[in-house]
Design an enzyme around this catalytic site. Structure first.
Site, PDB file in Angstrom:
ATOM      1  N   CYS A  45      -5.835   4.643  69.415  1.00 20.13           N
ATOM      2  CA  CYS A  45      -6.034   3.209  69.436  1.00 20.13           C
ATOM      3  C   CYS A  45      -4.605   2.669  69.553  1.00 20.13           C
ATOM      4  O   CYS A  45      -3.693   3.205  68.920  1.00 20.13           O
ATOM      5  CB  CYS A  45      -6.669   2.759  68.132  1.00 20.13           C
ATOM      6  SG  CYS A  45      -7.029   1.012  68.128  1.00 20.13           S
ATOM      7  N   GLU A  66      -6.010 -10.508  75.030  1.00 20.16           N
ATOM      8  CA  GLU A  66      -5.616 -11.870  74.658  1.00 20.16           C
ATOM      9  C   GLU A  66      -4.546 -12.429  75.592  1.00 20.16           C
ATOM     10  O   GLU A  66      -3.665 -11.691  76.038  1.00 20.16           O
ATOM     11  CB  GLU A  66      -5.074 -11.824  73.218  1.00 20.16           C
ATOM     12  CG  GLU A  66      -4.830 -13.175  72.598  1.00 20.16           C
ATOM     13  CD  GLU A  66      -4.581 -13.046  71.099  1.00 20.16           C
ATOM     14  OE1 GLU A  66      -5.552 -13.103  70.324  1.00 20.16           O
ATOM     15  OE2 GLU A  66      -3.406 -12.876  70.706  1.00 20.16           O
ATOM     16  N   SER A  92       0.429 -12.724  67.366  1.00 15.58           N
ATOM     17  CA  SER A  92       0.947 -11.362  67.307  1.00 15.58           C
ATOM     18  C   SER A  92       2.467 -11.382  67.411  1.00 15.58           C
ATOM     19  O   SER A  92       3.053 -12.425  67.681  1.00 15.58           O
ATOM     20  CB  SER A  92       0.370 -10.557  68.468  1.00 15.58           C
ATOM     21  OG  SER A  92      -1.038 -10.535  68.386  1.00 15.58           O
ATOM     22  N   HIS A 122       1.590  -1.775  62.061  1.00 16.45           N
ATOM     23  CA  HIS A 122       0.842  -1.853  63.323  1.00 16.45           C
ATOM     24  C   HIS A 122       0.106  -3.169  63.519  1.00 16.45           C
ATOM     25  O   HIS A 122      -0.299  -3.504  64.615  1.00 16.45           O
ATOM     26  CB  HIS A 122      -0.136  -0.700  63.446  1.00 16.45           C
ATOM     27  CG  HIS A 122      -1.474  -0.928  62.775  1.00 16.45           C
ATOM     28  ND1 HIS A 122      -1.608  -1.236  61.442  1.00 16.45           N
ATOM     29  CD2 HIS A 122      -2.733  -0.891  63.273  1.00 16.45           C
ATOM     30  CE1 HIS A 122      -2.888  -1.370  61.162  1.00 16.45           C
ATOM     31  NE2 HIS A 122      -3.594  -1.170  62.241  1.00 16.45           N
ATOM     32  N   ALA A 133      -1.706  -6.923  61.204  1.00 20.05           N
ATOM     33  CA  ALA A 133      -1.665  -7.739  60.007  1.00 20.05           C
ATOM     34  C   ALA A 133      -2.246  -6.956  58.823  1.00 20.05           C
ATOM     35  O   ALA A 133      -1.776  -7.055  57.697  1.00 20.05           O
ATOM     36  CB  ALA A 133      -2.448  -9.017  60.234  1.00 20.05           C
ATOM     37  N   LYS A 142     -13.288 -10.645  73.140  1.00 20.30           N
ATOM     38  CA  LYS A 142     -13.539  -9.686  72.069  1.00 20.30           C
ATOM     39  C   LYS A 142     -14.846  -8.952  72.295  1.00 20.30           C
ATOM     40  O   LYS A 142     -15.750  -9.470  72.917  1.00 20.30           O
ATOM     41  CB  LYS A 142     -13.683 -10.435  70.742  1.00 20.30           C
ATOM     42  CG  LYS A 142     -12.390 -10.752  70.079  1.00 20.30           C
ATOM     43  CD  LYS A 142     -12.603 -11.171  68.636  1.00 20.30           C
ATOM     44  CE  LYS A 142     -13.639 -10.344  67.927  1.00 20.30           C
ATOM     45  NZ  LYS A 142     -13.353  -8.919  67.816  1.00 20.30           N
TER      46      LYS A 142
END
Lengths: 481, 139
Positions: free
Chosen positions: A97, A205, A386, A404, A406, A480
């Site tokens: 990921c 995003e 971000s 990596h 929040a 999303k």
């Protein structure tokens, strides 16, 4: 509750001393507030990791740490390649990921009137949500090529630019992949999923780099973030069902062989095998296949993003300078050379919800990053934005690892109780963030208040000298799963 | 037959506890929790039928492998289910029929993509009232 035995080293570093069967102490990077916000299981899990054979220096927890299974999320462990173990739980079910960031030469003014059109098109063209299928049709032979060559194969087959490769961790391919070590089930789950986002916290995003949010002008400039309100984009996803199955397969296999190697089972999710054992080597080969699939997955999505921008703005992606800034893995095991108490050693670096943060010294040979350090991409919630950070040479202290994201501080069900997906979508729209999601309940689960304050997370790593802040990016559009 | 979601197990995941007066009810309740997590079952039409047959060394492995098979079918065949009926069951073998439809985000109310059934706190136990299980899904 913070364990009684914890020792404060300085404002942002804490240690749980070695005791019992721990091979090393636990080191946690956090402010007092972040530490108090961590759930109890983080500490137990970090101690369990410190018990694993061959672990070097510390069992680390990053400031975004929260409990996972086996290893904590935000956990970092470097295992001696000869003496140590490899654990699927130290990597996570979603192998590789990771985050990918790209820059453009567009500004907010160019995009603001077309954001709805752009997000709608991205949502239509990038498969998202439960069990979604991709648009790249592959036969088994081609899928095997992806397993062994990663992003390279998809670029050679038209999904990207050759120069993208130099801006991907490990050039988009982990060495040592062997498709023979992957089950048929894993292949069946993953073969149709190249170019898909999935669900959970995965997203694509569109963001803006506001002038006041640039912390380091020189590095931002070197990374092509040069004009006020410049538009950037970010992709967060992994190896989809393919990686999930590889992880599940080997978790079970390792539980069966642990007694043979005399390894005590502390937690079934912390199943492991000696890295040098046949089973350990098989898992590493299969994990590398999944990691390479994930690099290819994010590459194909990047290609789609370029196509969508091109259609909406009627300009070529080259003309809009839609360059890949970097692609980082944050759920992975890698073989890296590190100094352990002044001795050079090869380690199996486990990073689970943690990012590699190479400083300029380790990026020698890269035209840009040998001066700036490696870009680190910290994905925040869709409300708060971000960060892009740069790795420093001091990151050697944490085996070149940093945070990596929040990090969650509220469960998914609790978040859903506090807000409905529809209300959240409306609220974000009023704030200037246009969101499309395959699932309203999934949207509510990812609300900003379910996450820690990303600014304190990146500040801790900056104060520790591991990574420095370059820019924070504000979302304006998001899709999303 | 019943299941309830449990909070505070792992922040990023979905956990549930299920009960049944016998193994058939327990397995169907666990399947119901999986289906409810993936999508709103009432939004899924009954179009496709899949037969599931699993053998395992003990009842814990049996439930784990049974739920994993549902996760597998969701990805490999892109199906979401609205009903799972257990037709034959012992502590080491289960046969079931799963009914659902091809995934379509326009037509169905999709929820979370279950990545894996984890062994975190995974438990199957016999109780006075029948059987009980605890499952944490990675999503």
């Amino acid at each position: 509750m913070i364990p009684e035995k914890i020792k404060q080293i300085n404002e942002f570093t804490w240690e749980l001393p070695k005791e019992g069967e721990m091979h090393v102490p636990v080191k946690i990077f956090a402010t007092k507030d972040l530490l108090e916000g961590m759930d109890d299981a983080v500490f137990t899990q970090a101690v369990n990791v410190a018990n694993l054979k061959g672990i070097q220096k510390y069992s680390y927890v990053m400031p975004d740490g929260h409990s996972g299974y086996g290893f904590p999320i935000g956990g970092v462990a470097g295992m001696d390649i000869n003496e140590g173990v490899i654990s699927p739980g130290g990597i996570g079910f979603d192998i590789n990921c990771g985050m990918r960031a790209l820059t453009t030469n567009l500004t907010y003014n160019d995009v603001k009137d077309k954001i709805k059109e752009l997000v709608d098109l991205l949502f239509e063209r990038i498969p998202t949500g439960v069990g979604c299928k991709g648009f790249v049709k592959l036969n088994r032979g081609e899928f095997q090529e992806i397993m062994t060559t990663g992003a390279k194969w998809v670029i050679e087959n038209g999904y990207g630019w050759e120069k993208d490769l130099q801006n991907i961790e490990e050039y988009g391919c982990i060495q040592g992949a062997n498709p023979d070590k992957v089950s048929d089930k894993a292949i069946s789950r993953g073969i149709n999923q190249i170019g898909t986002l999935g669900s959970g916290n995965h997203f694509m995003e569109i963001q803006v780099a506001k002038k006041e949010n640039i912390f380091n002008n020189d590095i931002a400039n070197a990374w092509n973030i040069k004009q006020p309100d410049q538009v950037t984009a970010m992709i967060h996803c992994g190896s989809r069902g393919f990686g999930h199955q590889v992880a599940s397969d080997y978790l079970k296999k390792f539980l069966d062989v642990m007694p043979k190697y005399g390894i005590k089972i502390l937690d079934r999710e912390l199943s492991c095998a000696p890295f040098s054992s046949p089973e350990g080597q098989d898992y590493f080969s299969a994990m590398a296949c999944a990691a390479n699939m994930a690099f290819a997955n994010r590459q194909v999505i990047l290609h789609r993003v370029r196509e969508c921008f091109s259609q909406v703005f009627d300009r070529s992606p080259e003309d809009m300078e839609m360059n890949l800034l970097y692609d980082v893995a944050h759920n992975i095991a890698k073989i890296e050379a590190h100094n352990v108490n002044n001795n050079p050693k090869k380690l199996v670096m486990h990073r689970k919800g943690a990012t590699r943060a190479f400083g300029p010294h380790r990026m020698k040979g890269h035209p840009v990053f040998e001066k700036t350090g490696q870009p680190v991409i910290i994905g925040g919630s869709m409300e708060t934005g971000s960060f892009l950070l740069a790795g420093t040479d001091k990151s050697e202290e944490t085996f070149c690892s940093t945070a990596h994201g929040a990090g969650r501080c509220m469960s998914r069900s609790q978040a859903k109780k506090q807000v409905s997906g529809k209300d959240l979508q409306k609220k974000l729209m009023e704030k200037g963030i246009y969101i499309k999601s395959a699932s309203f309940s999934g949207l509510a689960e990812e609300a900003g208040f379910a996450y820690k304050d990303i600014r304190s997370v990146v500040d801790v790593m900056e104060k520790a000298g591991i990574t420095k802040k370059v820019v924070s990016l504000i979302p304006i559009g998001n899709i999303k799963g | 037959m019943s299941f309830k979601y449990i909070e505070g197990i792992a922040l990023a995941e979905a956990a549930f506890e299920a009960e049944g007066k016998d193994l058939k009810e327990l397995f169907e309740a666990c399947a119901a929790a999986f289906m409810d997590t993936s999508a709103n079952p009432t939004s899924i039409k009954s179009v496709i039928q899949k037969e599931i047959s699993i053998n395992a060394k003990d009842v814990e492995s049996l439930l784990y492998n049974f739920l994993e098979e549902l996760v597998f079918l969701k990805d490999a065949e892109a199906i979401v289910f609205n009903k799972v009926e257990v037709t034959e069951i012992s502590e080491t073998s289960v046969k079931a029929t799963a009914i659902g439809d091809k995934i379509n985000k326009e037509k169905q109310e999709l929820r979370a993509d279950v990545k894996a059934i984890t062994m975190h706190m995974f438990k199957v136990e016999k109780t006075d009232a029948g059987w009980k299980a605890m499952v944490v899904m990675d999503i």
